[in-house]
Design an enzyme around this catalytic site. Sequence first.
Site, mmCIF file in Angstrom:
data_model
loop_
_atom_site.group_PDB
_atom_site.id
_atom_site.type_symbol
_atom_site.label_atom_id
_atom_site.label_comp_id
_atom_site.label_asym_id
_atom_site.label_seq_id
_atom_site.Cartn_x
_atom_site.Cartn_y
_atom_site.Cartn_z
ATOM 1 N N GLU A 278 -2.717 25.160 -33.980
ATOM 2 C CA GLU A 278 -3.319 25.102 -35.514
ATOM 3 C C GLU A 278 -4.628 25.314 -35.569
ATOM 4 O O GLU A 278 -5.636 24.468 -36.098
ATOM 5 C CB GLU A 278 -2.939 23.522 -35.555
ATOM 6 C CG GLU A 278 -1.537 23.247 -35.317
ATOM 7 C CD GLU A 278 -1.328 21.485 -35.515
ATOM 8 O OE1 GLU A 278 -0.279 21.342 -36.175
ATOM 9 O OE2 GLU A 278 -2.241 21.005 -35.271
ATOM 10 N N CYS B 84 1.033 13.610 -40.728
ATOM 11 C CA CYS B 84 -0.217 13.408 -41.044
ATOM 12 C C CYS B 84 -0.684 13.718 -42.663
ATOM 13 O O CYS B 84 -1.714 13.097 -43.140
ATOM 14 C CB CYS B 84 -1.164 14.246 -39.982
ATOM 15 S SG CYS B 84 -0.808 15.939 -39.819
HETATM 16 ZN ZN LIG Z 1 -1.789 17.127 -41.458
#
Ligand SMILES: [Zn+2]
Length: 630
Positions: A304, A398
Amino acid sequence: MDDVVKGPLSPTAGGTAALRPVGVDGATITGGFWAERLAANAAVSIPQGWDQLHRAGNVGNLERAAGGGTGEAVGDVFADSDVYKWLEAVAWEIARTGDEALLERQRELTRLVAAAQAEDGYLDSVVQLRGIARYSELGWTHELYCAGHLVQAAVAQRRGTGDTALLDVAVRLADHLVATFGPDGSHELDGHPEIETALVELYRETGTRAYLDLAGWFVDARGRGTVAAYGRDSTYFSDRVPVREATTVEGHAVRAVYLAEGAADVAIETGEDELLAAVARQFAAMVGTKQYVTGGLGARWEGEAFGDPYELPSDRAYAESCAAIGGLQWAHRMLVATGDERYADQVERMLLNGMLPGVSLAGGEFFYVNALQVRNGAEPDDQRNPVNGRLGWFSTACCPPNIMRTLSSLGAYVATTGVDGDSLQVHQYVQGTVRGAGLVLDVETDFPRDGRVLVTVRSAPEGEAELGLRVPGWASGATLDGEPVEPGLARRRRLWSAGDRLELVLPTAPRLIAADDRIDGIRDSVAIAAGPLVFAVEQVDLPVGAQVDDLHLDVDAPLRLGGSDAALAAPVVLASGWVHRHVERPEPYAALGGGEDDGVEREPVPIRAVPYFAWANRGADAMRVWIPAG
Ligand SMILES: [Zn+2]
C-alpha cells in the site's frame, strides 16, 4: 484550556503557527455542493457505520473486553480504531447539528469504551481478549495507533459536544503511555504512526506537556530501523530514515503521511524550524513526484506504498481513501504552520478528488482503492479493487469512518484567523456563514460546481480588519470585484460594515492537464479538469460499440461545460475524440513500419466526462481519467 478551538486542530498560542483555525463553529455550511455531501454523511454514512461496527464485531470486542472476557477477538488488530473514528465523526456531527439521538449513541459507546479500559489506563480490546502481552508485538498490534484514534475522538467529543467522559479515558490512557514509553521507558514503536498527532492535540486540549514531549520522542525515535513485523522492511513502517533527515515520502502511504502530520504538529508547538523544514521538503517531494493528479497517494498495491518518483500507474493505482485524508490533514497543518496558500490548494485537491470519490453520492458505499483507470473486462481480484464498485463495508474498514469524520468536521478546514486576531482567511469556499476576527460573512456559492463566490459582510469589528480570500493555483484569470488577482491570498484590509460585498470569480472553464513524460503509463495523455475538479470518462457515457479502453481525445477540438448531470448533481464536460476499431492479431504487437495496416481505424466519438468524485454512481464500469491525446 479556555482558548481551545472547537475543531480537530487547535494550535496553542505558545507555538509558532502562522494561522489559527476557526474550528467547526467558524463555518456553518447551509447549502450548495458541500451541504449535499454532509447531508448524505449524516443521513446514511454515519448510521450505517453504527450498524456495521456492530455487525462486523468491533463493538462486540469492546463488550467482551469490558466484561473481562478473553478469547478470539473479531476482525483486524486495529478493530477498535474504526469505533473511535466513528465516535470522532459523531462528535463533530453533534457539534454541527445537535442531533440528540446521536448523542445517546455516543454516550452508550463511550460508556462501553470506558468499561473496557484496564485499571492502569491500558486499552486495546483485541490485545486484551487475545491475551497477548501488552506491546510485545507492537510492530503489528497497532496498540498506539488505536490509542491515537481514541485520543482524537476524545478531543473531538470534548470540543464538539462538551462531554468529557471519553477524554477521561484518553487522559488515563495517555498517562499510561507516558509512564510506559519514552527515553526512560520502552523504546518500542508502533508499526503504524498516528499516536504522534493525537498526543500533540491532547497536549493542546489539556496543557499537559508530557504528551507533547512523548509525541516528539516518538517522532525522533523513528527512522532507525527498529520496527519489525509482517516480514516487512523498515521502509514500509516509515522507519528507514529519521524524519528530520528524510527528503521524500516512502513506504506505506497512510503510515508515511500520518507520521509527517504528527511531525508537523510537534514542530508547530515546539517551534523547531528544522523539523518543519524537513516535513515541508517531504511534502514538496510528494506533490512533485508521487501524487496522482487526483491528489491520490500510494502507487503500489504491494505494501500500500508510495512508489518511486513518477511511478504513478493509473490502472493499478492504490490511492487509498485514508491516504488522501492523511494527506489533507498534513496539508492543513502545513497551511496553519506557514500561511502558504499552496497548502490550501492541496487540501482542496485531496478533499474533492482524493477523498470524496471514496464515498458514493448517496453515502452508503465506499472505495478503499481509488484507481484512475478501470478496464473493460477487469477482474475483481481483491475486495478493495474498484472493479467491484463501492462496497457497503470492508473486512478492513479503515476508510469509511475516516471519510465520515472528515466530512463531519469539514467546517474546520474552511477558514483561519491571523494569530494577531485582526485578519480572517477563507481557504475553502462553502455556501454558508464564516466567522473570525470579528467578521461574520455570508458566503453564497455553489463551488466547485460554479466558480462565483459572493461574500457579504453581515457584521464587522469596530477597527480595521483584513479579509483574505484564497485564489487557487489553478484559477488563472481570477478576479475580485472585477480586478485581476493572482494565485495566493487576495487581501483586503479596511474598515468593514454590514452589507459590504466582495465578488470573487474563479474561472471554471474546462482545461486539459498534461503529465510529466516520466510518468510512462500516461505519456502523451491528457486529463480534463474544470476548476478544482478532475474529470473521468465512464463507459456508460460512450456510444454503443465504443470502448473507454480505446479512447483518444482530440486536443484541438473545443472543450465545453455541458450543464449538470441530473443523477450526479455534478457538472459534465463535453469534448471530442475517437476510438480504435481493432484488427484482431495473434499478439498485441506488430512491427513498426511494416507497411501493413496499422491495425486500427479511427471512429469519431463524442466525449462526456463527469467529475472523478462522482464516477461509479451509475454502476461501476470501465473508466479512465487520463486519455491519450490524439
Ligand atoms: Zn483506509
